[in-house]
Design a protein around this motif. Structure first.
Motif, short mmCIF file in Angstrom:
data_model
loop_
_atom_site.label_atom_id
_atom_site.label_comp_id
_atom_site.label_asym_id
_atom_site.label_seq_id
_atom_site.Cartn_x
_atom_site.Cartn_y
_atom_site.Cartn_z
N UNK A 71 0.80 -1.22 0.00
CA UNK A 71 0.00 0.00 0.00
C UNK A 71 0.83 1.26 0.00
N UNK A 72 2.13 1.13 -0.32
CA UNK A 72 3.03 2.29 -0.33
C UNK A 72 2.60 3.30 -1.40
N UNK A 73 2.91 4.57 -1.14
CA UNK A 73 2.52 5.61 -2.10
C UNK A 73 3.30 5.54 -3.40
N UNK A 74 4.48 4.89 -3.37
CA UNK A 74 5.32 4.78 -4.57
C UNK A 74 4.92 3.53 -5.35
N UNK A 75 4.43 3.67 -6.60
CA UNK A 75 4.01 2.49 -7.37
C UNK A 75 5.15 1.52 -7.64
N UNK A 76 6.38 2.02 -7.70
CA UNK A 76 7.54 1.14 -7.90
C UNK A 76 7.69 0.19 -6.72
N UNK A 122 -4.37 2.32 -9.64
CA UNK A 122 -4.33 3.43 -10.61
C UNK A 122 -3.10 3.38 -11.50
N UNK A 123 -2.05 2.69 -11.03
CA UNK A 123 -0.84 2.54 -11.84
C UNK A 123 -0.92 1.22 -12.60
N UNK A 124 -0.84 1.29 -13.92
CA UNK A 124 -1.02 0.11 -14.76
C UNK A 124 0.01 -0.98 -14.44
N UNK A 125 1.26 -0.59 -14.16
CA UNK A 125 2.30 -1.58 -13.88
C UNK A 125 1.95 -2.39 -12.64
N UNK A 126 1.42 -1.72 -11.63
CA UNK A 126 1.07 -2.40 -10.38
C UNK A 126 -0.10 -3.36 -10.62
N UNK A 127 -1.13 -2.89 -11.33
CA UNK A 127 -2.29 -3.73 -11.61
C UNK A 127 -1.90 -4.97 -12.41
N UNK A 128 -1.04 -4.79 -13.40
CA UNK A 128 -0.59 -5.93 -14.21
C UNK A 128 0.20 -6.92 -13.37
#
Length: 512
Positions: free
Chosen positions: A53-58, A95-101
């Protein structure tokens, strides 16, 4: 390398894990260090879940990757697996596509193992359905792959999923949603061990051949073709029903050839007295049964690419090996893999397709005409199957055209031509023509563009009258430039455009 996450053992054996250090490890790609800590210490594992749940999508994406690594090593079981699933399900619509994928990749890997409880399967089903319903490009296709796997493994909820997917195809007007639903149904049909589930899906897909949207009809046709690899398990009634539907498509300009190919396979399998497709498949299976994945290299060296292609069609592990070969250091091996993939494009899952897009894009720059043309065809087929790839195609075309290099531009033009073959629309053709007009202005790209226009001159019939006038004006403008170097080609193209415009004025040829 020592992890930044400092661990201290206090009196009584308590462990202190530096949360900030663990976070920095994720940012710095020290994923192996994080995995080892999470596997050994429950507190480290708990912090890893918090960092989802970190604010950084990376950080979020790499935290999921660590969980995937733990799963592949067999070290994510029991309570840890349950906690991980609960947390990752929250990320499938990140909201970040990389995370969702990445979250969907994790869930698909879990489904592949099939070690979830009934309640967990239900929650995964609900989450994947929401993603598919959203129609978000790329993500919905990955979710469809997962839902297909789930339905194939859990017979209890398979029919509920099937009904929902067909209802979604009928109620949605978004092609991304319809395409994802067909992908899910096809994946389920190909992976299920339940013959009734296979036939339920086959019959429903055959009904889609009467759908008013040509895109749905095309996707249905490709789905049926793929399911015919299980021809022996499909009922004669369903085959005859599909034959009736497909016969009406033989005269279709766009789908006629594919419809005829699928129809031939169906008629052979459904007609008594003829050698059935099932018997042919059985003979092939006997022939390839003597080989294993370890024989692939030797078979390719012996020129037996057709046998390897058949093995790849039937065995996901062989398919994976072939896809890896697309990046081989051995150029001839890369060409072998391209040949095989070109024949099995309709069998690619969304994961397979997205994985090989970059290397196929590299083939477009090849000096080998066959490699360039074949890669363009495969890419166009992938685009038709999985429209979520549109962003990649836009970026690829932009990169190739901006380079100004003749071979890059030639590859881009080849791809544009093949895309127009597969998914032609007035908007697409108009957009492509605008790009072509710019290329004709540039002396570096004028020659290769004119040659491509001459090769694809029949497509001028499909261009709007206004766009055709713009092209004719541009051709007249560049006539005589560079010492008349290309005047012969230009004159021929002007004659063609002028003839089309005259026929339209006379009502012989309608406006594209």
């Amino acid at each position: 390398m020592l992890s930044l996450a400092f661990l201290a053992v206090l009196k009584g054996g308590d462990i202190i894990v530096d949360r900030d250090g663990l976070r920095k490890d994720l940012i710095a790609w020290h994923l192996t260090d994080v995995r080892r800590l999470a596997e050994e210490y429950d507190k480290a594992f708990g912090i890893l879940l918090e960092l989802l749940g970190d604010e950084n999508p990376h950080v979020r994406a790499n935290a999921v990757q660590v969980l995937m690594d733990m799963l592949s090593e067999g070290n994510l079981t029991g309570k840890k697996k349950e906690l991980a699933l609960n947390s990752v399900l929250e990320l499938v619509r990140d909201e970040d596509e990389r995370v969702a994928l990445k979250a969907l990749e994790f869930i698909n890997a879990l489904l592949e193992r099939g070690e979830l409880s009934e309640e967990e399967y239900e929650r995964v089903t609900d989450a994947l359905k929401e993603v598919i319903k959203s129609g978000v490009p790329v993500i919905s296709e990955y979710a469809a792959e997962g839902l297909g796997k789930l339905g194939a493994k859990v017979a209890k909820i398979a029919y509920r999923i099937i009904r929902w997917l067909f209802s979604l195809i009928g109620s949605s007007r978004k092609r991304e949603v319809q395409g994802a639903a067909i992908t899910a149904l096809t994946e389920m049909a190909m992976k299920t061990e339940d013959r009734k589930v296979l036939n339920e899906i086959f019959e429903g897909i055959a009904d889609l051949l009467s759908h008013p949207d040509p895109y749905v009809v095309e996707r249905a046709l490709y789905s049926l073709e793929r399911m015919l690899s299980r021809e022996k398990e499909i009922s004669t009634r369903n085959k005859l029903k599909a034959i009736t539907r497909i016969k009406s498509l033989r005269g279709d300009v766009k789908l006629g050839v594919k419809a005829s190919q699928v129809l031939e396979k169906l008629e052979k399998s459904a007609t008594p007295g003829e050698t059935s497709m099932g018997e042919i498949e059985s003979k092939k299976a006997v022939e390839i049964s003597q080989y294993t994945i370890d024989d692939v290299e030797r078979l390719l060296d012996a020129g037996k690419t057709e046998i390897v292609a058949e093995m790849a069609r039937l065995d996901p592990e062989v398919m994976d090996k072939v896809l890896n070969m697309l990046e081989s250091d051995d150029y001839s091996r890369r060409l072998d893999a391209l040949w095989i993939v070109a024949r099995l494009t309709s069998h690619l899952t969304p994961s397979d397709a997205y994985r090989i897009l970059p290397v196929l894009g590299d083939f477009l720059k090849s000096r080998n005409p066959w490699a360039r043309e074949t890669a363009a065809k495969v890419l166009a087929d992938i685009y038709a199957l999985y429209p979520g790839t549109s962003k990649f195609f836009s970026s690829l075309l932009d990169t190739l055209l901006r380079s100004g290099k003749e071979k890059d531009v030639e590859g881009a033009l080849e791809l544009m031509a093949r895309l127009s073959d597969r998914v032609s629309s007035r908007e697409m053709l108009s957009g492509m023509l605008k790009l072509i007009l710019k290329l004709l202005d540039d002396g570096r790209t004028r020659g290769v563009t004119l040659r491509a226009l001459a090769r694809e001159a029949q497509k001028l019939l499909d261009i709007d009258t206004e766009d055709l006038f713009a092209l004719e004006d541009k051709l007249k403008e560049i006539y005589g430039k560079e010492g008349g170097k290309y005047d012969e080609i230009i004159a021929g193209l002007i004659d063609v455009t002028d003839d089309i415009l005259k026929m339209r004025r006379q009502g012989i040829v309608v406006n594209g």
